[in-house]
Scaffold this active site. Structure first.
Site, PDB file in Angstrom:
ATOM      1  N   GLY A 145       4.662 -49.558 -78.299  1.00  0.00           N
ATOM      2  CA  GLY A 145       4.150 -48.447 -78.576  1.00  0.00           C
ATOM      3  C   GLY A 145       4.653 -47.251 -79.544  1.00  0.00           C
ATOM      4  O   GLY A 145       4.299 -47.438 -80.651  1.00  0.00           O
ATOM      5  N   CYS A 202      -3.362 -41.845 -77.363  1.00  0.00           N
ATOM      6  CA  CYS A 202      -4.156 -41.085 -77.884  1.00  0.00           C
ATOM      7  C   CYS A 202      -3.525 -40.337 -79.271  1.00  0.00           C
ATOM      8  O   CYS A 202      -2.384 -39.973 -79.160  1.00  0.00           O
ATOM      9  CB  CYS A 202      -4.387 -39.710 -76.844  1.00  0.00           C
ATOM     10  SG  CYS A 202      -5.064 -40.282 -75.437  1.00  0.00           S
ATOM     11  N   TYR A 257      -5.341 -41.113 -64.044  1.00  0.00           N
ATOM     12  CA  TYR A 257      -6.615 -40.948 -64.394  1.00  0.00           C
ATOM     13  C   TYR A 257      -7.656 -41.407 -63.340  1.00  0.00           C
ATOM     14  O   TYR A 257      -7.274 -41.901 -62.375  1.00  0.00           O
ATOM     15  CB  TYR A 257      -6.836 -41.533 -65.917  1.00  0.00           C
ATOM     16  CG  TYR A 257      -5.924 -40.824 -67.044  1.00  0.00           C
ATOM     17  CD1 TYR A 257      -5.952 -39.299 -67.162  1.00  0.00           C
ATOM     18  CD2 TYR A 257      -5.057 -41.310 -67.575  1.00  0.00           C
ATOM     19  CE1 TYR A 257      -5.012 -38.602 -67.919  1.00  0.00           C
ATOM     20  CE2 TYR A 257      -4.191 -40.701 -68.456  1.00  0.00           C
ATOM     21  CZ  TYR A 257      -4.087 -39.459 -68.590  1.00  0.00           C
ATOM     22  OH  TYR A 257      -3.439 -38.964 -69.299  1.00  0.00           O
TER      23      TYR A 257
HETATM   24  C1  LIG Z   1       1.199 -40.565 -77.940  1.00  0.00           C
HETATM   25  C2  LIG Z   1       0.996 -41.221 -76.758  1.00  0.00           C
HETATM   26  C3  LIG Z   1      -0.217 -41.372 -76.362  1.00  0.00           C
HETATM   27  C4  LIG Z   1      -0.469 -42.332 -75.423  1.00  0.00           C
HETATM   28  N1  LIG Z   1      -1.806 -42.322 -74.955  1.00  0.00           N
HETATM   29  C5  LIG Z   1      -2.127 -43.574 -74.106  1.00  0.00           C
HETATM   30  C6  LIG Z   1      -3.556 -43.753 -73.806  1.00  0.00           C
HETATM   31  O1  LIG Z   1      -4.483 -43.041 -74.519  1.00  0.00           O
HETATM   32  N2  LIG Z   1      -3.767 -44.816 -73.089  1.00  0.00           N
HETATM   33  C7  LIG Z   1      -2.876 -45.511 -72.156  1.00  0.00           C
HETATM   34  O2  LIG Z   1      -3.055 -46.305 -71.365  1.00  0.00           O
HETATM   35  N3  LIG Z   1      -1.631 -45.131 -72.451  1.00  0.00           N
HETATM   36  C8  LIG Z   1      -1.271 -44.338 -73.394  1.00  0.00           C
HETATM   37  N4  LIG Z   1       0.147 -44.078 -73.589  1.00  0.00           N
HETATM   38  C9  LIG Z   1       1.116 -44.826 -73.085  1.00  0.00           C
HETATM   39  C10 LIG Z   1       1.250 -46.270 -74.129  1.00  0.00           C
HETATM   40  O3  LIG Z   1       0.383 -46.999 -74.284  1.00  0.00           O
HETATM   41  C11 LIG Z   1       2.625 -46.924 -73.857  1.00  0.00           C
HETATM   42  O4  LIG Z   1       2.490 -47.313 -72.550  1.00  0.00           O
HETATM   43  C12 LIG Z   1       3.889 -45.910 -73.733  1.00  0.00           C
HETATM   44  O5  LIG Z   1       4.050 -45.415 -74.799  1.00  0.00           O
HETATM   45  C13 LIG Z   1       5.125 -46.762 -73.423  1.00  0.00           C
HETATM   46  O6  LIG Z   1       5.391 -47.634 -74.387  1.00  0.00           O
HETATM   47  P1  LIG Z   1       6.470 -47.581 -75.517  1.00  0.00           P
HETATM   48  O7  LIG Z   1       7.888 -47.366 -74.628  1.00  0.00           O
HETATM   49  O8  LIG Z   1       6.538 -48.802 -76.303  1.00  0.00           O
HETATM   50  O9  LIG Z   1       6.045 -46.391 -76.335  1.00  0.00           O
HETATM   51  C14 LIG Z   1       0.432 -43.119 -74.715  1.00  0.00           C
HETATM   52  C15 LIG Z   1       1.857 -42.872 -75.049  1.00  0.00           C
HETATM   53  C16 LIG Z   1       1.968 -42.085 -76.092  1.00  0.00           C
HETATM   54  C17 LIG Z   1       3.418 -41.952 -76.777  1.00  0.00           C
END
Ligand SMILES: Cc1cc2nc3c(=O)[nH]c(=O)nc-3n(C[C@H](O)[C@H](O)[C@H](O)COP(=O)(O)O)c2cc1C
Length: 343
Positions: A310, A27, A170
């Site tokens: 992410g 998001c 959700y």
């Molecule tokens: C700012 C932000 C927004 C996120 N929004 C969503 C989202 O819209 N839908 C979702 O399934 N996960 C969302 N996540 C989770 C990420 O898709 C991801 O699973 C999580 O950041 C872990 O990965 P990373 O350690 O590489 O950041 C969000 C994470 C962050 C940091």
């Protein structure tokens, strides 16, 4: 050709990804009024595609106005939203990545101020949230249609991966979980009943998904609570979803309880591997896979088929180009940029 796992192509449905790097939905809280795409989104997602990512999945995009996590979320519930989403899909595809989008309903974790806070049962997520309203079977049917309309819109707009958000506490996750679903009708009780809503969503979305588009589901593999569903449950859910025709699974965890589990690089990979050993569709692994070496390890050791990066991609839109450079793979850039980089 690359001899790395990370930079070997993979086919998802009828589409070939140039590498295994996925930008997971994140998001951005930057939508204009009514959930419309703006310049910010075109630049933000276009930049990650130009930066060499294989699959860009656009953030949780709400299937109805009351299904938003915040009032600055993107939306996919009206015709007015289509032209911006189509530009976004074009921008991502034009720069070389496959374009995906996550369709979502926030359920009991919707933004403060929504008209109807939907949930399986009248149980608040935490004391900071309002108590939601238990959906009636007719309201559930309407939301199944709203997911299907959203999938149809996503396809019309040019997205080649449509991801159903059934993770992170959700709405669809809330139905799956015994922590939030206290119903006694056909949508509550045994896992086969708690899964019914998600299965109906998958079936109705499938009706609008042509063969060149992949329908993916994002799940929370663990709820970090002995009162939540079990690993065995989630394996069975994946087997049933596979039988229902889904083309990919994105394995995350948590989100349905207000707690912060302990995390470390690759902490969700065992969940991905468990599912990879259960169903023969591509599995996306995710969670603190911040370095190219860690991403390569996850693929080499068969934890998953694709790696979602992410926050590291939020920090650096050129993460994939730098990863190729450090692993000695050809750079995932356009010919013109490659010419510039050789000088
Ligand atoms: C700012 C932000 C927004 C996120 N929004 C969503 C989202 O819209 N839908 C979702 O399934 N996960 C969302 N996540 C989770 C990420 O898709 C991801 O699973 C999580 O950041 C872990 O990965 P990373 O350690 O590489 O950041 C969000 C994470 C962050 C940091």
């Amino acid at each position: 050709m690359s001899n790395t796992h990370l930079f070997s192509p993979i086919s998802i449905g009828n589409n070939t990804l140039r590498n295994r790097i996925v930008m997971p939905p994140m998001c951005q809280y930057s939508a204009k009024a009514s959930g419309l795409v703006g310049d910010y989104h075109l630049t933000h997602y276009g930049a990650r595609s130009l930066g060499g990512v294989g699959l860009v999945i656009v953030e949780a995009t709400a299937i109805e106005a009351d299904g938003r996590i915040s009032f600055a979320d993107l939306g996919i519930w009206s015709e007015e939203q289509e032209s911006g989403l189509a530009q976004l899909a074009w921008s991502i595809s034009h720069h070389g990545a496959v374009a995906g989008i996550q369709i979502a309903h926030a359920g009991r974790k919707a933004a403060q101020g929504v008209k109807r806070r939907a949930a399986p049962s009248a149980l608040a997520f935490s004391p900071q949230y309002e108590v939601p309203q238990e959906l009636t079977p007719d309201e559930i049917k309407c939301l199944v249609s709203a997911f299907a309309m959203a999938a149809a819109r996503a396809v019309r707009c040019g997205f080649k991966v449509v991801e159903i958000h059934a993770a992170h506490g959700y709405l669809l996750h809330e139905f799956l979980s015994p922590l939030s679903n206290m119903r006694s009708d056909e949508y509550g009780g045994a896992m086969s009943n708690r899964l019914r809503f998600l299965l109906e969503v998958v079936a109705s979305c499938k009706e609008h998904i042509p063969p060149d588009v992949c329908l993916s589901v994002r799940l929370s593999g663990s709820e970090y609570s002995p009162a939540g569903y079990t690993l065995e449950d989630i394996k069975n859910v994946c087997a049933v979803l596979y039988g229902a025709g889904i083309g990919m699974i994105h394995m995350s965890s948590g989100g349905n309880l207000p707690l912060q589990p302990e995390v470390w690089p690759g902490y969700q990979l065992p969940l991905a591997r468990m599912v990879k050993n259960t169903v023969p569709v591509p599995i996306i692994g995710v969670g603190l896979l911040k370095t190219p070496e860690m991403a390569e390890f996850a693929l080499r050791e068969n934890y998953c088929d694709l790696v979602a990066v992410g926050r590291a991609l939020l920090h650096d839109p050129h993460w994939a180009i730098k990863a190729a450079s450090s692993l000695g793979a050809p750079l995932p850039v356009s010919e013109s940029m490659a010419r510039g980089l050789q000088r």
